[in-house]
Design a protein around this motif. Structure first.
Motif, PDB file in Angstrom:
ATOM      1  N   ALA A 119      48.631  28.329  30.970  1.00 29.66           N
ATOM      2  CA  ALA A 119      49.779  29.237  31.068  1.00 29.66           C
ATOM      3  C   ALA A 119      49.333  30.686  30.950  1.00 29.66           C
ATOM      4  O   ALA A 119      49.786  31.555  31.721  1.00 29.66           O
ATOM      5  CB  ALA A 119      50.805  28.898  29.983  1.00 29.66           C
ATOM      6  N   MET A 120      48.448  30.976  29.999  1.00 31.41           N
ATOM      7  CA  MET A 120      47.986  32.348  29.801  1.00 31.41           C
ATOM      8  C   MET A 120      47.267  32.886  31.036  1.00 31.41           C
ATOM      9  O   MET A 120      47.544  33.999  31.502  1.00 31.41           O
ATOM     10  CB  MET A 120      47.045  32.407  28.596  1.00 31.41           C
ATOM     11  N   VAL A 121      46.349  32.082  31.587  1.00 31.31           N
ATOM     12  CA  VAL A 121      45.580  32.542  32.743  1.00 31.31           C
ATOM     13  C   VAL A 121      46.472  32.663  33.982  1.00 31.31           C
ATOM     14  O   VAL A 121      46.392  33.642  34.728  1.00 31.31           O
ATOM     15  CB  VAL A 121      44.402  31.586  33.009  1.00 31.31           C
ATOM     16  N   ALA A 122      47.335  31.675  34.214  1.00 30.08           N
ATOM     17  CA  ALA A 122      48.191  31.697  35.404  1.00 30.08           C
ATOM     18  C   ALA A 122      49.149  32.876  35.380  1.00 30.08           C
ATOM     19  O   ALA A 122      49.353  33.556  36.403  1.00 30.08           O
ATOM     20  CB  ALA A 122      48.964  30.388  35.515  1.00 30.08           C
ATOM     21  N   VAL A 123      49.752  33.140  34.229  1.00 29.38           N
ATOM     22  CA  VAL A 123      50.679  34.276  34.123  1.00 29.38           C
ATOM     23  C   VAL A 123      49.936  35.593  34.320  1.00 29.38           C
ATOM     24  O   VAL A 123      50.426  36.514  34.977  1.00 29.38           O
ATOM     25  CB  VAL A 123      51.395  34.253  32.759  1.00 29.38           C
ATOM     26  N   SER A 124      48.732  35.691  33.774  1.00 31.97           N
ATOM     27  CA  SER A 124      47.952  36.921  33.920  1.00 31.97           C
ATOM     28  C   SER A 124      47.585  37.194  35.369  1.00 31.97           C
ATOM     29  O   SER A 124      47.521  38.357  35.794  1.00 31.97           O
ATOM     30  CB  SER A 124      46.673  36.831  33.078  1.00 31.97           C
ATOM     31  N   MET A 125      47.346  36.148  36.136  1.00 37.25           N
ATOM     32  CA  MET A 125      46.932  36.320  37.528  1.00 37.25           C
ATOM     33  C   MET A 125      48.087  36.277  38.529  1.00 37.25           C
ATOM     34  O   MET A 125      47.877  36.514  39.712  1.00 37.25           O
ATOM     35  CB  MET A 125      45.922  35.221  37.897  1.00 37.25           C
ATOM     36  N   ALA A 126      49.285  35.976  38.062  1.00 36.46           N
ATOM     37  CA  ALA A 126      50.422  35.811  38.966  1.00 36.46           C
ATOM     38  C   ALA A 126      50.681  37.022  39.860  1.00 36.46           C
ATOM     39  O   ALA A 126      51.049  36.852  41.037  1.00 36.46           O
ATOM     40  CB  ALA A 126      51.676  35.454  38.174  1.00 36.46           C
ATOM     41  N   PRO A 127      50.530  38.267  39.386  1.00 35.09           N
ATOM     42  CA  PRO A 127      50.773  39.411  40.282  1.00 35.09           C
ATOM     43  C   PRO A 127      49.929  39.421  41.542  1.00 35.09           C
ATOM     44  O   PRO A 127      50.302  40.052  42.534  1.00 35.09           O
ATOM     45  CB  PRO A 127      50.446  40.619  39.381  1.00 35.09           C
ATOM     46  N   LEU A 128      48.791  38.716  41.533  1.00 34.52           N
ATOM     47  CA  LEU A 128      47.992  38.628  42.757  1.00 34.52           C
ATOM     48  C   LEU A 128      48.751  37.913  43.871  1.00 34.52           C
ATOM     49  O   LEU A 128      48.466  38.113  45.052  1.00 34.52           O
ATOM     50  CB  LEU A 128      46.681  37.887  42.479  1.00 34.52           C
ATOM     51  N   LEU A 129      49.688  37.066  43.492  1.00 30.71           N
ATOM     52  CA  LEU A 129      50.492  36.354  44.482  1.00 30.71           C
ATOM     53  C   LEU A 129      51.620  37.209  45.026  1.00 30.71           C
ATOM     54  O   LEU A 129      52.261  36.844  46.014  1.00 30.71           O
ATOM     55  CB  LEU A 129      51.069  35.072  43.863  1.00 30.71           C
ATOM     56  N   LEU A 130      51.872  38.346  44.382  1.00 31.68           N
ATOM     57  CA  LEU A 130      53.011  39.183  44.749  1.00 31.68           C
ATOM     58  C   LEU A 130      52.611  40.453  45.492  1.00 31.68           C
ATOM     59  O   LEU A 130      53.458  41.104  46.088  1.00 31.68           O
ATOM     60  CB  LEU A 130      53.813  39.567  43.488  1.00 31.68           C
ATOM     61  N   SER A 131      51.339  40.833  45.419  1.00 26.56           N
ATOM     62  CA  SER A 131      50.878  42.064  46.072  1.00 26.56           C
ATOM     63  C   SER A 131      50.134  41.735  47.357  1.00 26.56           C
ATOM     64  O   SER A 131      49.501  40.682  47.480  1.00 26.56           O
ATOM     65  CB  SER A 131      49.963  42.850  45.132  1.00 26.56           C
ATOM     66  N   ARG A 132      50.200  42.645  48.307  1.00 28.33           N
ATOM     67  CA  ARG A 132      49.576  42.424  49.616  1.00 28.33           C
ATOM     68  C   ARG A 132      48.058  42.408  49.476  1.00 28.33           C
ATOM     69  O   ARG A 132      47.468  43.286  48.855  1.00 28.33           O
ATOM     70  CB  ARG A 132      50.007  43.511  50.599  1.00 28.33           C
ATOM     71  N   GLN A 133      47.407  41.436  50.090  1.00 23.57           N
ATOM     72  CA  GLN A 133      45.970  41.248  49.932  1.00 23.57           C
ATOM     73  C   GLN A 133      45.191  41.275  51.247  1.00 23.57           C
ATOM     74  O   GLN A 133      43.987  41.072  51.247  1.00 23.57           O
ATOM     75  CB  GLN A 133      45.698  39.926  49.215  1.00 23.57           C
ATOM     76  N   THR A 134      45.867  41.506  52.377  1.00 28.77           N
ATOM     77  CA  THR A 134      45.162  41.627  53.655  1.00 28.77           C
ATOM     78  C   THR A 134      45.353  43.031  54.205  1.00 28.77           C
ATOM     79  O   THR A 134      46.298  43.734  53.841  1.00 28.77           O
ATOM     80  CB  THR A 134      45.660  40.605  54.690  1.00 28.77           C
ATOM     81  N   ALA A 135      44.456  43.437  55.084  1.00 24.53           N
ATOM     82  CA  ALA A 135      44.555  44.758  55.713  1.00 24.53           C
ATOM     83  C   ALA A 135      43.812  44.715  57.043  1.00 24.53           C
ATOM     84  O   ALA A 135      43.005  43.814  57.300  1.00 24.53           O
ATOM     85  CB  ALA A 135      43.986  45.828  54.803  1.00 24.53           C
ATOM     86  N   GLU A 136      44.103  45.688  57.874  1.00 29.34           N
ATOM     87  CA  GLU A 136      43.424  45.825  59.154  1.00 29.34           C
ATOM     88  C   GLU A 136      42.330  46.882  59.036  1.00 29.34           C
ATOM     89  O   GLU A 136      42.601  48.022  58.664  1.00 29.34           O
ATOM     90  CB  GLU A 136      44.420  46.231  60.248  1.00 29.34           C
ATOM     91  N   VAL A 137      41.098  46.528  59.330  1.00 32.35           N
ATOM     92  CA  VAL A 137      39.966  47.445  59.289  1.00 32.35           C
ATOM     93  C   VAL A 137      39.240  47.358  60.623  1.00 32.35           C
ATOM     94  O   VAL A 137      38.692  46.314  60.972  1.00 32.35           O
ATOM     95  CB  VAL A 137      39.008  47.105  58.130  1.00 32.35           C
ATOM     96  N   ASP A 138      39.272  48.445  61.371  1.00 32.84           N
ATOM     97  CA  ASP A 138      38.637  48.493  62.698  1.00 32.84           C
ATOM     98  C   ASP A 138      39.135  47.371  63.602  1.00 32.84           C
ATOM     99  O   ASP A 138      38.358  46.732  64.326  1.00 32.84           O
ATOM    100  CB  ASP A 138      37.110  48.408  62.566  1.00 32.84           C
ATOM    101  N   GLY A 139      40.442  47.102  63.546  1.00 36.68           N
ATOM    102  CA  GLY A 139      41.042  46.097  64.408  1.00 36.68           C
ATOM    103  C   GLY A 139      40.809  44.667  63.967  1.00 36.68           C
ATOM    104  O   GLY A 139      41.151  43.737  64.699  1.00 36.68           O
ATOM    105  N   VAL A 140      40.234  44.460  62.774  1.00 36.53           N
ATOM    106  CA  VAL A 140      39.955  43.122  62.258  1.00 36.53           C
ATOM    107  C   VAL A 140      40.740  42.919  60.967  1.00 36.53           C
ATOM    108  O   VAL A 140      40.807  43.804  60.119  1.00 36.53           O
ATOM    109  CB  VAL A 140      38.442  42.937  61.986  1.00 36.53           C
ATOM    110  N   THR A 141      41.345  41.749  60.823  1.00 40.24           N
ATOM    111  CA  THR A 141      42.065  41.429  59.594  1.00 40.24           C
ATOM    112  C   THR A 141      41.078  40.959  58.538  1.00 40.24           C
ATOM    113  O   THR A 141      40.294  40.046  58.774  1.00 40.24           O
ATOM    114  CB  THR A 141      43.101  40.312  59.841  1.00 40.24           C
ATOM    115  N   VAL A 142      41.101  41.618  57.384  1.00 45.10           N
ATOM    116  CA  VAL A 142      40.195  41.261  56.294  1.00 45.10           C
ATOM    117  C   VAL A 142      41.010  40.876  55.063  1.00 45.10           C
ATOM    118  O   VAL A 142      42.129  41.345  54.861  1.00 45.10           O
ATOM    119  CB  VAL A 142      39.237  42.421  55.939  1.00 45.10           C
TER     120      VAL A 142
END
Length: 341
Positions: A156-179
């Protein structure tokens, strides 16, 4: 650990200079990373799946150490299934074709596995300490039920601490490639140093202290059975090896990366080296999923016994088949010889 998610989430550095210095991922690097993740996937999947099956089918009361190892195997298997995604990312030249949700899950499970593994390994070390140094006094405290409760609290402690990673955008476009940001380059925020210290230092120091206290107790002539002494030393020694090989390089590299990457006097070559070291040590953390089954093998008597019986049955079946084949071949040769006369 509540700040881990915000400081270890992996957005890009905002400066254009940093983007230029990072450069494109080399083909050789991507190939090596991809092959590495594939190899770890097969080793970790087989080892932890076998461990989970054995631990869940054991008869009789489980020991606290076995309970912690069971949860450790679950943590490893949760992470193992995203390794093919990481491998595909590198083998396709640093392109993430799986979408935003998969990238978020990959980052979330990466940190959940790493920090859950750190704490479960610390729990295994603590249980070995109680069993060796306080064998009699700890009998009432070392219960499977207590170990399950402690494990659920850690989850519970670890999952709650890491939960915001599921809510923030984690992909981006760099030189026309999705990373996927975690695999591209992690954040160089000094606030992450606090999270690194909170998440890594306590279980590492606790495990190290248990190891030293066990060694001191054994050197003073503990009355523990010699076989149990050997088991305790092997388990703690292997746990420390996993810490030093898989987790310590990453956290040292992360601290160096954070302190050095954004400095204006650091050149592009040094930034490139820091980024590569960070990616390399991040990949090394995955080895813990492949090495953890060795902890089960040396630290859990029932697990070792089950594996030994499985291999003995296979060996006996192989010998029986070979003997049967030889007898059959001899009989056929005899019949053939008789027919010639």
């Amino acid at each position: 650990m509540d700040s881990i998610t915000t400081t270890l989430s992996v957005p890009f550095l905002p400066t254009n200079q940093s983007e230029v210095c990072a450069g494109a991922d080399a083909t050789l690097e991507n190939t090596l990373f991809g092959v590495f993740y594939v190899l770890v996937f097969f080793l970790a999947l087989n080892g932890n799946a076998l461990a989970l099956w054995i631990f869940s089918h054991q008869r009789g009361a489980a020991s606290p150490a076995n309970v912690f190892m069971l949860h450790l195997a679950v943590a490893d298997l949760c992470y193992v299934f995203i390794l093919p995604l990481r491998a595909a990312y590198h083998l396709t030249g640093g392109h993430w074709p799986f979408g935003e949700a998969a990238c978020r899950a990959a980052g979330f499970l990466f940190y959940v596995n790493m920090y859950a593994s750190l704490y479960f390994l610390a729990c295994v070390a603590g249980d070995r300490y109680l069993a060796v140094v306080h064998a009699v006094r700890s009998l009432k405290a070392r219960r499977a039920r207590s170990a399950h409760i402690a494990s659920l609290l850690l989850w519970a402690m670890v999952a709650v601490s890491m939960a915001p990673l599921l809510l923030s955008r984690q992909t981006a476009e760099v030189d026309g490639v999705t990373v996927c940001r975690q695999l591209y380059r992690e954040k160089a925020s000094r606030r992450a140093l606090v999270s690194l210290g909170v998440a890594f230092t306590p279980p590492f120091l606790f495990t190290l202290a248990c190891y030293l206290l066990i060694v001191r107790s054994l050197r003073r002539g503990s009355r523990l059975d010699p076989a149990l002494k050997t088991k305790a030393l092997r388990t703690i020694g292997l746990v420390m090896l996993i810490y030093v090989l898989c987790f310590l390089p990453y956290h040292v590299s992360r601290a160096t990366f954070i302190l050095g990457y954004a400095r204006p006097d650091v050149g592009c070559g040094a930034r490139r080296a820091l980024s590569l070291a960070n990616r390399l040590t991040s990949a090394l953390t995955c080895l813990n999923a492949a090495l953890d089954p060795l902890v089960y093998l040396f630290g859990a008597e029932k697990f070792r016994g089950t594996v030994r019986r499985m291999f003995c049955r296979e060996e006996a079946a192989g010998i029986s088949a070979a003997t049967s084949g030889e007898l059959k071949g001899t009989h056929e040769s005899s019949l053939s010889a008789k027919s010639e006369f």
